[in-house]
Design an enzyme around this catalytic site. Sequence first.
Site, PDB file in Angstrom:
ATOM      1  CD  GLU A 159      -3.068  -0.748   0.105  1.00 34.14           C
ATOM      2  OE1 GLU A 159      -3.343   0.439  -0.177  1.00 34.14           O
ATOM      3  OE2 GLU A 159      -3.582  -1.718  -0.485  1.00 34.14           O
ATOM      4  CB  SER A 425     -55.746 -27.980  13.249  1.00 34.05           C
ATOM      5  OG  SER A 425     -56.802 -28.116  12.321  1.00 34.05           O
TER       6      SER A 425
END
Length: 756
Positions: A159, A425
């Site tokens: 970098e 149900s």
Amino acid sequence: MARKKSGGRREPKFEGKASLDGLRLNRSDRVGDNSDFEDEEDEPPVRARREKPEPRERKASKSRSSRASKVPFRKRFGRIAYWGVVLGLWAMIAAVGGVIWVGAHLPSISSLEIPKRPPTIQIVGTDGSVIATRGEMPGANVSLKDLPPYLPNAFIAIEDRRFYSHFGIDPIGIVRAAIANVLHRGVSQGGSTLTQQLAKNLFLTQERTLQRKLQEAELALWLERKYSKKTILELYLNRVYFGSGAYGVEAAAQKYFGKPAKDVTLYEAAMLAGLVKSPSRLAPNRNPEGAEKRADVVLAAMVDAKLITPAKQKAALAHPSFAIKPTGAGTINYVADWIGEVLDDLIGQVDQNIVVETTIDPKLQSVAEASIIDELAAKSVKYNVSQGALVAMTPDGAVRAMVGGRNYAESQFNRAVTARRQPGSAFKPFVYLTALEAGLTPDTVRQDAPIDVKGWKPENYSHQYFGPVTLTQALAMSLNTVAVRLGLEVGPQNVVRTAHRLGIASKLEPNATIALGTSEVSPTELVGAYATFANNGIAVSPHVITRIKAADTGKVLYVRPLDPASQVIDPRYVAMMNGMMHETLVIGTAKKADIPGWYAAGKTGTSQDFRDAWFVGYTAHLVTGVWLGNDDSSPTKKATGGGLPVEVWTRFMRAAHQGVPVANLPVPQSGNPVSDFFQSFSHGGSAPTQHLGPAPTDQATYAREPSYGAGRYSQPAYPPRNGNARPQPAQTSGRPEADAGLSGGGWLMDRLFGGR
């Protein structure tokens, strides 16, 4: 006088053309300054010029070039220098103005400070392990002296190689990047230094504009003036983004390699440094091949910068690293999101790092996730089911596992908490409980026959009816007509009150269809309501957070108070309901649900047109509910509560009960001699006590059938005597058998006189 006359004026005579041939002008005959012509030759004769006339345009051109060539070089250089100075001054003024304008849009440099990190929320399970992290997910700050030297060197090599020599901005790097970009006709390199990247990460946005670049440069100069190179590099390593929500090398090392940053290898350090270029694209858990290629580039850069030797590069390439999958990755994020939604209510705004202690069991969470995902992977196409949810909690409401969907990366919608669907149900236990509280018993007989409620005609699935049946048989076999009759008998409003009392928070419509579960509920509230039956009738509040403390100081910010022991169901009715719902697993719609050695109870549910399939079942140890369906409420291909949900439930519950001491559910006390006699056969020859442990041997003679909500109906049917899988038609008597039930004449005759 004669002399004067002889010296008088003489006029020239031009006697002919030839007499002008020798006439020439010299320098003294020219008018004006003759200095510019000192080195020029005499003009050609007039006669010669006349003989070769030139065009007028060429004459003018020669005249101008002649004049220009006659301007001294010294004067021309002076003019160039003058205008150069003028333009330079204007450029300086423009640059100063630009700096002032950019600075005006920044905070005051004198007031700038390194901003605090956003708070981190660590979520831990019952075993103390971190199961999820929220916030920006940074790891702890690490010092350069605690890191292996090759880790920061990897970032410098790839970098910013002149990091230790530049003053925040690297002119050489900018020129190099500009040349590379021109040659590649695009942006192939960047000229930002580590200091500029840190300035951007700390103070600025990620937008690519000239203004942001200028601000970045100003802040980089300020950082270099205020902090040492060591501090800047340390800040950079602890703040840079590495993808997948990880900020800082510590968080990234834990995220991708499952180890602290101080323990990463050279290859892992190169991989981390390579991520900075494109964190989302090169994350090793998403693109391992791309991450490895980028790591190779970083290692080559380290050799080129003489930060490692070729031998170390070769050794690192021989032992590459591979990303790991964190424990509980995926569906645990549904739990983390749910926790994030309630934090403000518990401790207010989160302004510091905190640790949230939860009731989640990481092992059970993994089992729940696998149960849902594997079942859907195997059968989702066959049944046209795309989504599922699972909630498991202890009888007192402590959530042990939660799966809010099939894939968190594709959909963050938490179906376990937020979705509301028709329970079908699975809602019937509230109807039957209301009936028991109104004075009925499990042995009470009601008619299973066609019914017409103001034009609404609910039917059983098979369109067959069994006449007089007990409430236990009707609930176990999910007979719709009996449920509707009971609902009307006790009153829909009372059914709604019962459901709300047990913990259902959603709005319920008090009409005849409520008995078949037509009002929508969420899985979490339905499971919480069922937990009341496992908790001996004491109200249950589903919860996941037990304690919250400050991560840095350990200060306790919240402790969950104990729930008041609110008895919302009389223990007598709890025991009756547990006995009735146990029959669902023995003779009813959930016969596949089986946990060896444990007494379990539950209820299936399927909504209209097979849109939702449910099963909620429980033991004295755990209450678990499963929902399967589609987000758009489209019908499935006949997926029923007794099918896929029961299979998911059984797989999860069997794993959850391994090694757990058997505990008992409360069941009815003996009181009716006839009922005791029947139960003695179904429970191993002795009347049941207040608590039953292991479940009896399943000798049920009913084939498992689905239960359906409004518009869909159950289909009790006898299994074939010859062992074939194909079910036979129901007997013409219309009377259901219940060899594990509480009563029934057909059951008794078969038992006593050689029936099945």
